[in-house]
Design a protein around this motif. Structure first.
Motif, PDB file in Angstrom:
ATOM      1  N   MET A   9     -10.233 117.689  15.938  1.00 35.56           N
ATOM      2  CA  MET A   9     -11.354 117.421  15.029  1.00 35.56           C
ATOM      3  C   MET A   9     -10.851 117.444  13.597  1.00 35.56           C
ATOM      4  N   ASN A  10     -11.504 116.682  12.735  1.00 42.55           N
ATOM      5  CA  ASN A  10     -11.182 116.712  11.309  1.00 42.55           C
ATOM      6  C   ASN A  10     -11.716 118.004  10.704  1.00 42.55           C
ATOM      7  N   THR A  11     -10.799 118.846  10.228  1.00 42.26           N
ATOM      8  CA  THR A  11     -11.206 120.080   9.555  1.00 42.26           C
ATOM      9  C   THR A  11     -10.622 120.137   8.143  1.00 42.26           C
ATOM     10  N   GLY A  12     -10.180 118.981   7.648  1.00 39.07           N
ATOM     11  CA  GLY A  12      -9.576 118.913   6.318  1.00 39.07           C
ATOM     12  C   GLY A  12     -10.607 119.074   5.209  1.00 39.07           C
ATOM     13  N   VAL A  13     -10.123 119.114   3.964  1.00 43.79           N
ATOM     14  CA  VAL A  13     -11.010 119.275   2.807  1.00 43.79           C
ATOM     15  C   VAL A  13     -12.039 118.147   2.797  1.00 43.79           C
ATOM     16  N   GLY A  14     -13.295 118.526   2.646  1.00 39.19           N
ATOM     17  CA  GLY A  14     -14.372 117.543   2.625  1.00 39.19           C
ATOM     18  C   GLY A  14     -15.017 117.305   3.973  1.00 39.19           C
ATOM     19  N   SER A  15     -14.491 117.922   5.030  1.00 34.93           N
ATOM     20  CA  SER A  15     -15.020 117.682   6.384  1.00 34.93           C
ATOM     21  C   SER A  15     -16.137 118.650   6.771  1.00 34.93           C
ATOM     22  N   LEU A  16     -16.190 119.791   6.109  1.00 36.40           N
ATOM     23  CA  LEU A  16     -17.133 120.826   6.553  1.00 36.40           C
ATOM     24  C   LEU A  16     -18.558 120.517   6.104  1.00 36.40           C
ATOM     25  N   SER A  17     -19.510 120.980   6.899  1.00 32.56           N
ATOM     26  CA  SER A  17     -20.929 120.823   6.600  1.00 32.56           C
ATOM     27  C   SER A  17     -21.678 121.939   7.313  1.00 32.56           C
ATOM     28  N   PRO A  18     -22.927 122.202   6.909  1.00 32.52           N
ATOM     29  CA  PRO A  18     -23.703 123.211   7.641  1.00 32.52           C
ATOM     30  C   PRO A  18     -23.854 122.873   9.124  1.00 32.52           C
ATOM     31  N   GLY A  19     -23.974 121.592   9.444  1.00 34.51           N
ATOM     32  CA  GLY A  19     -24.121 121.193  10.851  1.00 34.51           C
ATOM     33  C   GLY A  19     -22.885 121.511  11.671  1.00 34.51           C
ATOM     34  N   PHE A  20     -21.713 121.187  11.125  1.00 33.43           N
ATOM     35  CA  PHE A  20     -20.449 121.484  11.819  1.00 33.43           C
ATOM     36  C   PHE A  20     -20.301 122.998  12.012  1.00 33.43           C
ATOM     37  N   ALA A  21     -20.556 123.737  10.927  1.00 34.48           N
ATOM     38  CA  ALA A  21     -20.411 125.197  10.990  1.00 34.48           C
ATOM     39  C   ALA A  21     -21.389 125.801  11.994  1.00 34.48           C
ATOM     40  N   ARG A  22     -22.609 125.272  12.017  1.00 34.86           N
ATOM     41  CA  ARG A  22     -23.619 125.791  12.943  1.00 34.86           C
ATOM     42  C   ARG A  22     -23.226 125.500  14.392  1.00 34.86           C
ATOM     43  N   TYR A  23     -22.680 124.310  14.630  1.00 34.87           N
ATOM     44  CA  TYR A  23     -22.237 123.946  15.986  1.00 34.87           C
ATOM     45  C   TYR A  23     -21.176 124.935  16.488  1.00 34.87           C
ATOM     46  N   ILE A  24     -20.174 125.195  15.657  1.00 33.42           N
ATOM     47  CA  ILE A  24     -19.116 126.140  16.041  1.00 33.42           C
ATOM     48  C   ILE A  24     -19.700 127.549  16.191  1.00 33.42           C
ATOM     49  N   GLY A  25     -20.473 127.957  15.183  1.00 35.59           N
ATOM     50  CA  GLY A  25     -21.038 129.309  15.198  1.00 35.59           C
ATOM     51  C   GLY A  25     -21.926 129.562  16.405  1.00 35.59           C
ATOM     52  N   ASP A  26     -22.750 128.570  16.765  1.00 35.95           N
ATOM     53  CA  ASP A  26     -23.647 128.730  17.918  1.00 35.95           C
ATOM     54  C   ASP A  26     -22.869 128.928  19.217  1.00 35.95           C
TER      55      ASP A  26
ATOM     56  N   GLU B   4      -4.974 123.391  -2.251  1.00 32.60           N
ATOM     57  CA  GLU B   4      -5.040 124.573  -1.394  1.00 32.60           C
ATOM     58  C   GLU B   4      -6.251 125.447  -1.755  1.00 32.60           C
ATOM     59  N   LEU B   5      -6.438 125.656  -3.067  1.00 33.90           N
ATOM     60  CA  LEU B   5      -7.565 126.476  -3.514  1.00 33.90           C
ATOM     61  C   LEU B   5      -8.895 125.796  -3.187  1.00 33.90           C
ATOM     62  N   ASP B   6      -8.930 124.467  -3.311  1.00 34.72           N
ATOM     63  CA  ASP B   6     -10.155 123.727  -2.971  1.00 34.72           C
ATOM     64  C   ASP B   6     -10.502 123.894  -1.495  1.00 34.72           C
ATOM     65  N   ARG B   7      -9.484 123.897  -0.648  1.00 38.67           N
ATOM     66  CA  ARG B   7      -9.711 124.090   0.793  1.00 38.67           C
ATOM     67  C   ARG B   7     -10.338 125.463   1.054  1.00 38.67           C
ATOM     68  N   PHE B   8      -9.807 126.468   0.408  1.00 37.98           N
ATOM     69  CA  PHE B   8     -10.336 127.823   0.590  1.00 37.98           C
ATOM     70  C   PHE B   8     -11.773 127.915   0.081  1.00 37.98           C
ATOM     71  N   LYS B   9     -12.034 127.298  -1.072  1.00 35.09           N
ATOM     72  CA  LYS B   9     -13.386 127.338  -1.643  1.00 35.09           C
ATOM     73  C   LYS B   9     -14.394 126.669  -0.710  1.00 35.09           C
ATOM     74  N   GLU B  10     -13.970 125.604  -0.040  1.00 32.97           N
ATOM     75  CA  GLU B  10     -14.872 124.950   0.907  1.00 32.97           C
ATOM     76  C   GLU B  10     -15.215 125.887   2.068  1.00 32.97           C
ATOM     77  N   HIS B  11     -14.227 126.643   2.525  1.00 31.75           N
ATOM     78  CA  HIS B  11     -14.494 127.646   3.569  1.00 31.75           C
ATOM     79  C   HIS B  11     -15.491 128.697   3.066  1.00 31.75           C
ATOM     80  N   ILE B  12     -15.337 129.104   1.807  1.00 34.00           N
ATOM     81  CA  ILE B  12     -16.271 130.071   1.222  1.00 34.00           C
ATOM     82  C   ILE B  12     -17.701 129.527   1.249  1.00 34.00           C
ATOM     83  N   ARG B  13     -17.857 128.269   0.858  1.00 39.67           N
ATOM     84  CA  ARG B  13     -19.199 127.694   0.731  1.00 39.67           C
ATOM     85  C   ARG B  13     -19.934 127.632   2.067  1.00 39.67           C
TER      86      ARG B  13
END
Length: 281
Positions: free
Chosen positions: A44-61, A90-99
């Motif tokens: 799956m694409n997990t690179g910078v810009g790929s994350l969203s609440p829907g993706f996170a919710r799918y994994i989290g659920d 690199e820092l942008d990637r981490f910040k996306e994880h934070i968000r």
């Protein structure tokens, strides 16, 4: 009190789906994971810009259904990359994880502190003052983002990095002074061929300096090979877990302890080893 034991999710190697991964972790009786998205979900694409609440919710659920906590999102970045543009990425990637951490059902994003060179690995050049100051600058930037989202940045120290000792990690905490900055404690990371025979003192020092800031503990093991530290599966090396758990058990009840550097066929034996050591502590 039971040991709250989990594993680094990408150490489960034979699963290609989220559901299969969670099933195997749950079947081993493990309660939590450190989840590094890019390492566990290579299809799956997990690179910078790929994350969203829907993706996170799918994994989290998927994890919630099996009652497995995503204890920490592992986002191990090169935070002081000598190329400033790559450092920013690199820092942008981490910040996306934070968000999006909260959408995964997680409140902690974890990393180590990089390397003075492009290629990571042990070098005493990391121990100079400038790399430390660069780490302070990068971690400060991440913590500012974390404060906006109510998320914890957890820093893991170790001899391969600029934050190479308990004292330097305490200095980092003092330099930034934010409750959103906490610690991943990996006892093996601070050991080297000159101090491993007094490892109990090293662990005690870490507990004295930042025990109140430990939010995750990693569990791995080590041997001395060719004059250097080599990491091995838990229970097959020299790490004194009696000493570790005597410190951790009364001070940090139910802290997430996460197996690391432990893969099949060693996982079940390592689980049994840690549970027994914790019970005896």
């Amino acid at each position: 009190m039971e040991l709250n034991l989990g594993i680094r999710a990408h150490d489960i190697e034979n699963q290609t789906t989220v559901e299969g991964l969670v099933e195997e972790i749950s079947n081993k009786g493990l309660t939590s994971v450190q989840l590094a998205l890019g390492k566990s979900f290579t299809n799956m694409n997990t690179g910078v810009g790929s994350l969203s609440p829907g993706f996170a919710r799918y994994i989290g659920d998927a994890f919630r259904k099996k009652d497995v906590q995503i204890a920490v999102l592992g986002c191990y970045i090169h935070m002081i990359h000598p190329d400033k543009e790559k450092r920013k990425q690199e820092l942008d990637r981490f910040k996306e994880h934070i968000r999006f951490a909260r959408d995964f059902g997680c409140s902690i994003v974890g990393t180590e502190t990089g390397n003075v060179y492009e290629k990571t690995g042990y070098t005493v050049d990391n121990y100079e003052e400038q790399p430390f100051l660069d780490v302070v600058e990068s971690v400060s930037e991440l913590v500012v983002e974390a404060e906006k989202f109510g998320v914890i940045v957890a820093i893991e120290g170790g001899i391969n990095h600029p934050v190479y000792s308990p004292q330097v990690l305490k200095r980092l905490l003092d330099s930034i002074d934010s409750p959103n900055l906490q610690v991943i404690f990996d006892p093996a990371n601070f050991l080297n061929p000159t101090n491993y025979q007094r490892q109990e003192e090293v662990f005690q020092e870490a507990m004295d300096l930042f025990g109140d800031r430990m939010v995750i503990m990693h569990a791995k093991d080590f041997i001395i090979e060719d004059g250097w530290i080599k990491m091995v599966p838990v229970g097959t090396g020299l790490l004194n877990y009696d000493a570790v758990f005597k410190l951790i058990k009364p001070r940090k009840p139910y802290i997430n302890v996460l197996l690391e550097n432990t893969r099949e066929p060693f996982i079940n034996d390592s689980i049994a080893f840690l549970k027994e050591k914790y019970k005896q502590a």
